[in-house]
Design a protein around this motif. Structure first.
Motif, PDB file in Angstrom:
ATOM      1  N   SER A  84       0.678  -1.389   0.032  1.00 26.00           N
ATOM      2  CA  SER A  84       0.003   0.137   0.026  1.00 26.00           C
ATOM      3  C   SER A  84       0.882   1.123   0.071  1.00 26.00           C
ATOM      4  CB  SER A  84      -0.793   0.150   1.214  1.00 26.00           C
ATOM      5  OG  SER A  84      -0.240  -0.006   2.305  1.00 26.00           O
ATOM      6  N   SER A  88      -4.367   3.887  -5.106  1.00 25.60           N
ATOM      7  CA  SER A  88      -5.631   3.938  -4.264  1.00 25.60           C
ATOM      8  C   SER A  88      -6.265   2.595  -3.934  1.00 25.60           C
ATOM      9  CB  SER A  88      -6.502   5.083  -4.782  1.00 25.60           C
ATOM     10  OG  SER A  88      -7.804   5.018  -4.221  1.00 25.60           O
ATOM     11  N   ASP A  89      -7.199   2.245  -3.225  1.00 24.34           N
ATOM     12  CA  ASP A  89      -7.918   1.446  -2.890  1.00 24.34           C
ATOM     13  C   ASP A  89      -9.247   1.541  -3.679  1.00 24.34           C
ATOM     14  OD1 ASP A  89      -6.389  -0.148  -1.197  1.00 24.34           O
ATOM     15  OD2 ASP A  89      -7.213   0.794   0.666  1.00 24.34           O
ATOM     16  N   ASP A  90      -9.450   2.820  -4.191  1.00 27.08           N
ATOM     17  CA  ASP A  90     -10.624   3.065  -4.809  1.00 27.08           C
ATOM     18  C   ASP A  90     -10.259   2.547  -6.300  1.00 27.08           C
ATOM     19  OD1 ASP A  90     -13.353   4.730  -5.175  1.00 27.08           O
ATOM     20  OD2 ASP A  90     -11.939   5.480  -6.683  1.00 27.08           O
ATOM     21  N   ALA A  93     -10.024   5.694  -8.864  1.00 29.65           N
ATOM     22  CA  ALA A  93      -8.736   6.498  -8.597  1.00 29.65           C
ATOM     23  C   ALA A  93      -7.422   5.563  -8.875  1.00 29.65           C
ATOM     24  CB  ALA A  93      -8.728   6.917  -7.180  1.00 29.65           C
ATOM     25  N   ARG A  94      -7.480   4.320  -8.785  1.00 27.69           N
ATOM     26  CA  ARG A  94      -6.296   3.539  -8.957  1.00 27.69           C
ATOM     27  C   ARG A  94      -6.406   3.312 -10.421  1.00 27.69           C
ATOM     28  NH1 ARG A  94      -4.900  -0.721  -5.655  1.00 27.69           N
ATOM     29  NH2 ARG A  94      -3.878  -2.437  -6.588  1.00 27.69           N
ATOM     30  N   GLU A 157      -3.697  13.211  -9.261  1.00 27.38           N
ATOM     31  CA  GLU A 157      -5.115  12.763  -8.908  1.00 27.38           C
ATOM     32  C   GLU A 157      -5.385  12.631  -7.608  1.00 27.38           C
ATOM     33  OE1 GLU A 157      -7.428  12.152 -11.111  1.00 27.38           O
ATOM     34  OE2 GLU A 157      -6.443  11.990 -12.966  1.00 27.38           O
ATOM     35  N   GLU A 159      -4.292  12.026  -4.056  1.00 29.53           N
ATOM     36  CA  GLU A 159      -3.184  11.598  -3.429  1.00 29.53           C
ATOM     37  C   GLU A 159      -2.049  11.518  -4.336  1.00 29.53           C
ATOM     38  OE1 GLU A 159      -3.439  10.653   0.197  1.00 29.53           O
ATOM     39  OE2 GLU A 159      -4.804  12.252   0.025  1.00 29.53           O
ATOM     40  N   SER A 161       0.620   9.407  -6.192  1.00 33.24           N
ATOM     41  CA  SER A 161       0.603   7.815  -6.515  1.00 33.24           C
ATOM     42  C   SER A 161       1.646   7.503  -7.260  1.00 33.24           C
ATOM     43  CB  SER A 161      -0.763   7.834  -7.461  1.00 33.24           C
ATOM     44  OG  SER A 161      -0.488   8.369  -8.441  1.00 33.24           O
TER      45      SER A 161
END
Ligand code: GTB
Length: 216
Positions: A84, A88-90, A93-94, A157, A159, A161
């Motif tokens: 992690s 993102s977990d979304d 967004a990922r 985007e 956060e 990444s």
């Protein structure tokens, strides 16, 4: 399982962190994974043992147990998927972050690499200056577009990444060219990325290889 990457025994950049092992080191630092580095000479990179890891005889490679990877895009993606901090977990967004990873490597990096090739191999040609202008024009187009998109955001985007990691590392190759400074928001974006503790650790680690080679 121990992670081992390969890097230049003697990087031609003199420790500026421009070789592509830096982005892999950076990704590993971002997710807190320790790693080992095996340094390879230019000759060793073209020998069968290295070619078994990297079909094009380049660095970096990534080994973890019986997994061997090449191509920094795939390596950073693998790291980001397994740990992690970089994706993102979304799901949406990922997906957007992954789009930026591809954009960094497929759309922004090629003209920047092209400029380096022109500067390295075509400097003695009568048409050098003209060609450089064309090539730099292509980079400027991409930078204008990217600058418009980044606007005053910290990251691409929301956060930070893996997309930012690759984009910032690609843009770092323009440090010293003056082209980034034409877009203060992009210069600030790269500076923000380089200020991350994980980047600093990665940078110091690659610099230590160069320092050891020149003082040892
Ligand atoms: N698409 C591959 C990836 O992303 O992994 C590209 C890998 C690659 O180009 N590796 C280079 C390499 O092994 C090192 S990073 N080159 C040796 C060869 O092809 O024989 C490119 C690089 C090298 C040196 C500097 N420098 O000194 O400033 C900057 C970038």
């Amino acid at each position: 399982m121990t992670i081992t990457i390969t890097a230049f025994e003697r990087s031609p950049d003199g420790g500026k962190g421009l070789a592509r092992d830096t982005r892999v080191r950076w990704a590993l630092e971002e997710v807190g994974q320790p790693y080992e580095v095996r340094l390879v000479s230019f000759r060793a990179m073209k020998e069968p043992a290295h070619l078994a890891l990297h079909p094009f005889g380049q660095i970096p490679t990534y080994q973890e147990g019986d997994l061997a990877l090449f191509e920094t895009g795939s390596i950073v993606f693998h790291i980001a998927e397994r740990h992690s901090g970089l994706l993102s977990d979304d799901a949406n967004a990922r997906a957007r972050a992954i789009a930026w990873m591809f954009a960094a490597l497929n759309t922004v990096e090629p003209p920047i690499v092209n400029r380096e090739v022109v500067m390295l191999l075509e400097r003695d040609k009568t048409w050098y200056e003209e060609r450089l202008l064309v090539v730099e024009g292509r980079i400027r187009d991409r930078l204008s577009e990217l600058s418009g998109r980044v606007g005053d955001a910290d990251w691409l985007e929301g956060e930070f990444s893996a997309g930012d990691l690759l984009m910032a590392d690609v843009l770092r190759r323009l440090n010293g060219s003056g082209m980034l400074d034409e877009h203060p928001n992009l210069a600030a974006y790269v500076a923000r990325a380089e200020a991350r503790p994980a980047f600093k650790r990665a940078f110091e680690a690659q610099l230590a290889v160069f320092t050891a080679a020149t003082t040892g």
